[in-house]
Design an enzyme around this catalytic site. Structure first.
Site, PDB file in Angstrom:
ATOM      1  N   ARG A 198      -8.523  -0.314   4.482  1.00 15.55           N
ATOM      2  CA  ARG A 198      -7.987   0.639   4.086  1.00 15.55           C
ATOM      3  C   ARG A 198      -6.540  -0.040   3.512  1.00 15.55           C
ATOM      4  O   ARG A 198      -5.958   0.569   2.769  1.00 15.55           O
ATOM      5  CB  ARG A 198      -7.424   1.997   4.980  1.00 15.55           C
ATOM      6  CG  ARG A 198      -8.860   2.570   5.266  1.00 15.55           C
ATOM      7  CD  ARG A 198      -8.562   3.872   6.057  1.00 15.55           C
ATOM      8  NE  ARG A 198      -7.525   4.725   5.150  1.00 15.55           N
ATOM      9  CZ  ARG A 198      -6.823   5.671   5.863  1.00 15.55           C
ATOM     10  NH1 ARG A 198      -7.318   6.397   6.833  1.00 15.55           N
ATOM     11  NH2 ARG A 198      -5.690   6.163   5.117  1.00 15.55           N
ATOM     12  N   CYS A 252      -4.639  12.947  12.197  1.00 13.38           N
ATOM     13  CA  CYS A 252      -5.560  11.530  12.301  1.00 13.38           C
ATOM     14  C   CYS A 252      -5.250  10.917  13.794  1.00 13.38           C
ATOM     15  O   CYS A 252      -4.609  11.745  14.378  1.00 13.38           O
ATOM     16  CB  CYS A 252      -5.341  10.572  11.235  1.00 13.38           C
ATOM     17  SG  CYS A 252      -3.439  10.063  11.381  1.00 13.38           S
ATOM     18  N   ARG A 257       0.644  14.939  12.394  1.00 15.43           N
ATOM     19  CA  ARG A 257       0.729  14.566  10.880  1.00 15.43           C
ATOM     20  C   ARG A 257       0.875  16.292  10.188  1.00 15.43           C
ATOM     21  O   ARG A 257       0.484  16.407   9.322  1.00 15.43           O
ATOM     22  CB  ARG A 257      -0.168  14.000  10.072  1.00 15.43           C
ATOM     23  CG  ARG A 257      -0.830  12.804  10.762  1.00 15.43           C
ATOM     24  CD  ARG A 257       0.001  11.651  10.910  1.00 15.43           C
ATOM     25  NE  ARG A 257       0.646  10.896  10.007  1.00 15.43           N
ATOM     26  CZ  ARG A 257       0.010   9.858   9.298  1.00 15.43           C
ATOM     27  NH1 ARG A 257      -1.114   9.405   9.645  1.00 15.43           N
ATOM     28  NH2 ARG A 257       0.397   9.479   8.159  1.00 15.43           N
ATOM     29  N   ASP A 277       4.591   0.982  12.186  1.00  7.46           N
ATOM     30  CA  ASP A 277       3.410   0.288  11.555  1.00  7.46           C
ATOM     31  C   ASP A 277       3.202  -0.989  11.954  1.00  7.46           C
ATOM     32  O   ASP A 277       2.315  -1.579  11.707  1.00  7.46           O
ATOM     33  CB  ASP A 277       3.525   0.358  10.019  1.00  7.46           C
ATOM     34  CG  ASP A 277       3.389   2.116   9.422  1.00  7.46           C
ATOM     35  OD1 ASP A 277       3.622   2.049   8.307  1.00  7.46           O
ATOM     36  OD2 ASP A 277       2.822   2.754  10.341  1.00  7.46           O
ATOM     37  N   LYS A 302       0.796  -1.048   0.123  1.00 10.29           N
ATOM     38  CA  LYS A 302       0.078   0.058   0.047  1.00 10.29           C
ATOM     39  C   LYS A 302       0.831   1.217  -0.050  1.00 10.29           C
ATOM     40  O   LYS A 302       0.709   2.113  -0.770  1.00 10.29           O
ATOM     41  CB  LYS A 302      -0.919   0.013   1.099  1.00 10.29           C
ATOM     42  CG  LYS A 302      -1.786   1.435   1.583  1.00 10.29           C
ATOM     43  CD  LYS A 302      -2.461   1.402   2.658  1.00 10.29           C
ATOM     44  CE  LYS A 302      -1.625   1.870   3.994  1.00 10.29           C
ATOM     45  NZ  LYS A 302      -1.387   3.098   4.314  1.00 10.29           N
ATOM     46  N   ASN A 303       1.880   1.170   0.920  1.00  7.60           N
ATOM     47  CA  ASN A 303       2.969   2.521   1.127  1.00  7.60           C
ATOM     48  C   ASN A 303       3.697   2.757  -0.199  1.00  7.60           C
ATOM     49  O   ASN A 303       4.326   3.784   0.078  1.00  7.60           O
ATOM     50  CB  ASN A 303       3.404   2.649   2.358  1.00  7.60           C
ATOM     51  CG  ASN A 303       2.300   2.774   3.469  1.00  7.60           C
ATOM     52  OD1 ASN A 303       1.096   3.022   3.208  1.00  7.60           O
ATOM     53  ND2 ASN A 303       2.695   2.284   4.689  1.00  7.60           N
TER      54      ASN A 303
HETATM   55  C1  EPZ Z   1       4.166   7.393   5.853  1.00  2.00           C
HETATM   56  O1  EPZ Z   1       3.296   8.228   6.457  1.00  2.00           O
HETATM   57  C2  EPZ Z   1       3.278   5.963   5.997  1.00  2.00           C
HETATM   58  N1  EPZ Z   1       2.175   6.164   4.982  1.00  2.00           N
HETATM   59  C3  EPZ Z   1       2.725   5.787   7.651  1.00  2.00           C
HETATM   60  O2  EPZ Z   1       1.832   4.442   7.239  1.00  2.00           O
HETATM   61  C4  EPZ Z   1       4.059   5.281   8.340  1.00  2.00           C
HETATM   62  O3  EPZ Z   1       3.597   5.087   9.733  1.00  2.00           O
HETATM   63  C5  EPZ Z   1       4.910   6.536   8.354  1.00  2.00           C
HETATM   64  O4  EPZ Z   1       5.365   6.795   6.962  1.00  2.00           O
HETATM   65  C6  EPZ Z   1       6.314   6.514   9.050  1.00  2.00           C
HETATM   66  O5  EPZ Z   1       6.878   5.360   8.660  1.00  2.00           O
HETATM   67  C7  EPZ Z   1       2.249   6.007   3.710  1.00  2.00           C
HETATM   68  O6  EPZ Z   1       3.181   5.700   3.250  1.00  2.00           O
HETATM   69  C8  EPZ Z   1       1.117   6.468   2.966  1.00  2.00           C
HETATM   70  P1  EPZ Z   1       6.312  10.668   7.886  1.00  2.00           P
HETATM   71  P2  EPZ Z   1       4.094   9.683   6.399  1.00  2.00           P
HETATM   72  O7  EPZ Z   1       6.152  11.902   7.165  1.00  2.00           O
HETATM   73  O8  EPZ Z   1       5.070   9.731   5.235  1.00  2.00           O
HETATM   74  C9  EPZ Z   1       6.811  14.010  11.242  1.00  2.00           C
HETATM   75  C10 EPZ Z   1       0.252   3.046   7.694  1.00  2.00           C
HETATM   76  O9  EPZ Z   1      -0.379   2.638   8.662  1.00  2.00           O
HETATM   77  N2  EPZ Z   1       6.625  14.875  10.215  1.00  2.00           N
HETATM   78  O10 EPZ Z   1       7.573   9.637   7.831  1.00  2.00           O
HETATM   79  O11 EPZ Z   1       2.844  10.721   6.421  1.00  2.00           O
HETATM   80  C11 EPZ Z   1       5.580  13.321  11.577  1.00  2.00           C
HETATM   81  O12 EPZ Z   1       4.634  13.905  12.421  1.00  2.00           O
HETATM   82  C12 EPZ Z   1       0.780   4.669   7.715  1.00  2.00           C
HETATM   83  O13 EPZ Z   1       0.274   2.400   6.536  1.00  2.00           O
HETATM   84  C13 EPZ Z   1       6.988  16.069  10.314  1.00  2.00           C
HETATM   85  O14 EPZ Z   1       7.479  16.667  11.462  1.00  2.00           O
HETATM   86  O15 EPZ Z   1       4.682   9.755   7.709  1.00  2.00           O
HETATM   87  C14 EPZ Z   1       6.152  11.780  12.181  1.00  2.00           C
HETATM   88  O16 EPZ Z   1       6.377  12.125  13.443  1.00  2.00           O
HETATM   89  C15 EPZ Z   1       0.352   5.136   8.909  1.00  2.00           C
HETATM   90  N3  EPZ Z   1       6.881  17.102   9.356  1.00  2.00           N
HETATM   91  C16 EPZ Z   1       7.525  11.666  11.371  1.00  2.00           C
HETATM   92  O17 EPZ Z   1       7.754  12.640  10.706  1.00  2.00           O
HETATM   93  C17 EPZ Z   1       6.481  16.818   8.196  1.00  2.00           C
HETATM   94  O18 EPZ Z   1       6.321  17.138   7.059  1.00  2.00           O
HETATM   95  C18 EPZ Z   1       7.225  10.560  10.262  1.00  2.00           C
HETATM   96  O19 EPZ Z   1       6.213  10.963   9.470  1.00  2.00           O
HETATM   97  C19 EPZ Z   1       6.220  15.397   7.783  1.00  2.00           C
HETATM   98  C20 EPZ Z   1       6.390  14.457   8.924  1.00  2.00           C
END
Ligand code: EPZ
Length: 420
Positions: free
Chosen positions: A399, A116, A121, A307, A22-23
């Site tokens: 999802r 969420c 996020r 995850d 999915k990701n």
């Molecule tokens: C991806 O989300 C995945 N989703 C998430 O999987 C996964 O949990 C996450 O990466 C971490 O591995 C998809 O790929 C669709 P991040 P993403 O930006 O990219 C902070 C699932 O269950 N951050 O890597 O949105 C954020 O708050 C889903 O399949 C900032 O500070 O996550 C978090 O603490 C849930 N500023 C950390 O970074 C930003 O601009 C990691 O978030 C962006 C993120």
């Protein structure tokens, strides 16, 4: 909304095939905006999130159809730069159309995704990245409005307070493919899904190196062309079934899994007392009589994945002792604690961590799913609990897990779906 009813305690045997990731699928679908030529994608999981992204791409102007198990993406003409709130708010992953729209059209207007249940996020790193490439960015009325005649390659550090950003890295890598000159992303996300995306972009004619490591170098090109690409297996679905096998003390065969992407999980399972036999594309878990408690902290890849945190917590409810779980990626990703406790677990939160007192036998009860991975943890617990477990709002499960009830029934589970 559907609910799932499980009669726990059935032995699981046979085999399960892991679906496409999915990701990886979500950013790969967004990347099809970078060309007007036809793209064929294989091993795309039929999920609610996949359909949401397909709906968004159609709204932007793409023609998309399934041809048996292949997804065909074509351009029917003008692509709109606007991804509106109602589409983006249902799925955060939609934010990854920002980079492709901006670099292909010179402009993009994408709704801020909102938070969420697993966390706030933010998207500050996405914005920092496109500004570094020369975009003018305004945040107005809940939208990110970005403009740039032509993006210019730059060096940009994308690490945030919680480490790298997966979709932030995806957005900037996609934006850089059509920028003028060289882009270097420092503190890039190392997740295998980023590697999958980069490999797909290179199939389209992009020039990307270093994917899978913390420094990704992209040489901008003038144009990207069509491609025929197979999505890799889902690392998190694979890890979920490995943890289920450990919990249910079952050695069913798990096929189409790249276990080399789950070394953090394997390391912890060895300490817990669970042996995993892996060959190139399949694994079998050797049932362990005693499950030892093992505390973990989640980290960005190659650390223990956030995850799989909820699913691992479900396993720790069966351990013969106390374990502690901390999530450094999403510190509040603990909605599953209350629901696991309804099934007889003894888990409490203490200064940002979860403390699990294992060894209490689980018994069935009605529970409610809150997010994708929490739902998976509840299904796992329901499969080993005594008696009947009813899980409401399984929309969350659909999802991210393709046909999970069918896969579990094929393994011998007593599980059925009903309208709520
Ligand atoms: C991806 O989300 C995945 N989703 C998430 O999987 C996964 O949990 C996450 O990466 C971490 O591995 C998809 O790929 C669709 P991040 P993403 O930006 O990219 C902070 C699932 O269950 N951050 O890597 O949105 C954020 O708050 C889903 O399949 C900032 O500070 O996550 C978090 O603490 C849930 N500023 C950390 O970074 C930003 O601009 C990691 O978030 C962006 C993120």
């Amino acid at each position: 909304m559907d609910k799932i009813i499980i009669e726990g305690g059935k032995p699981l045997k046979g085999e399960v095939k892991i679906s496409g990731s999915k990701n990886a699928t979500l950013p790969v679908l967004a990347a099809t905006l970078l060309t007007d030529e036809t793209i064929i994608l294989r091993n795309v999981p039929k999920l609610v999130d996949t359909n949401t992204m397909i709906k968004l791409l159609k709204a932007l102007g793409k023609d998309i159809e399934w041809d048996k198990d292949k997804l065909i993406i074509m351009s029917s003409g003008k692509i709109s730069p606007v991804a509106d709130y109602k589409m983006v708010s249902t799925m955060r992953g939609s934010i990854c159309v920002l980079g492709p729209l901006l670099t292909k059209l010179g402009e993009a207007k994408v709704s801020l995704p909102g938070g969420c249940v697993i966390g706030v996020r933010p998207v500050d790193l996405h914005i920092k990245g496109i500004e570094a490439l020369g975009a003018k960015v305004d945040i107005e009325a809940g939208y990110i409005s970005a403009k740039a005649k032509r993006l210019k390659g730059a060096r940009v550090y994308l690490g945030g307070a919680s480490g790298p950003s997966v979709l932030g890295t995806a957005n900037i890598m996609m934006a850089a493919t059509l920028a003028d000159g060289e882009t270097i992303i420092e503190c890039a996300a190392c997740e295998p899904e980023i590697e999958d995306l980069a490999n797909f972009l290179n199939e389209m004619g992009a020039r990307i190196k270093g994917q899978g490591g913390p420094r990704i170098v992209i040489q901008g090109v003038k144009k990207l062309h069509g491609a025929d690409y197979k999505i890799s297996p889902d690392r998190i679905e694979g890890g979920t079934f490995v943890l289920l096998a450990a919990m249910a003390r079952s050695n069913f065969l798990i096929r189409d899994i790249d276990y080399s992407q789950l070394m953090a999980l394997d390391d912890v399972l060895a300490k817990v007392g669970v042996q995993v036999e892996a060959d190139k594309h399949c694994v079998r878990v050797k049932p362990a009589r005693i499950i030892k408690p093992m505390s973990i902290t989640t980290y960005p890849y190659p650390g223990f994945p956030t995850d799989l945190q909820a699913q691992y917590m479900a396993l720790m409810t069966m351990a013969n002792g106390v374990s502690v779980i901390r999530d450094t990626v999403f510190p509040d990703r603990f909605m599953h604690i209350a629901e696991l406790n309804r099934l007889g677990a003894h888990i409490r939160r203490e200064s940002g961590s979860a403390i699990i007192e294992g060894g209490k036998e689980l018994s069935g009860a009605p529970v409610t799913a809150s997010d994708l991975r929490a739902s998976a943890a509840l299904v796992m617990a329901g499969l080993v609990a005594k008696g009947k477990t009813e899980i409401r709002r399984v929309y969350h499960l659909d999802r991210g897990y393709e046909n999970i009830d069918k896969k579990l029934i094929a393994l011998g589970a007593s599980i059925r779906r009903e309208k709520e």
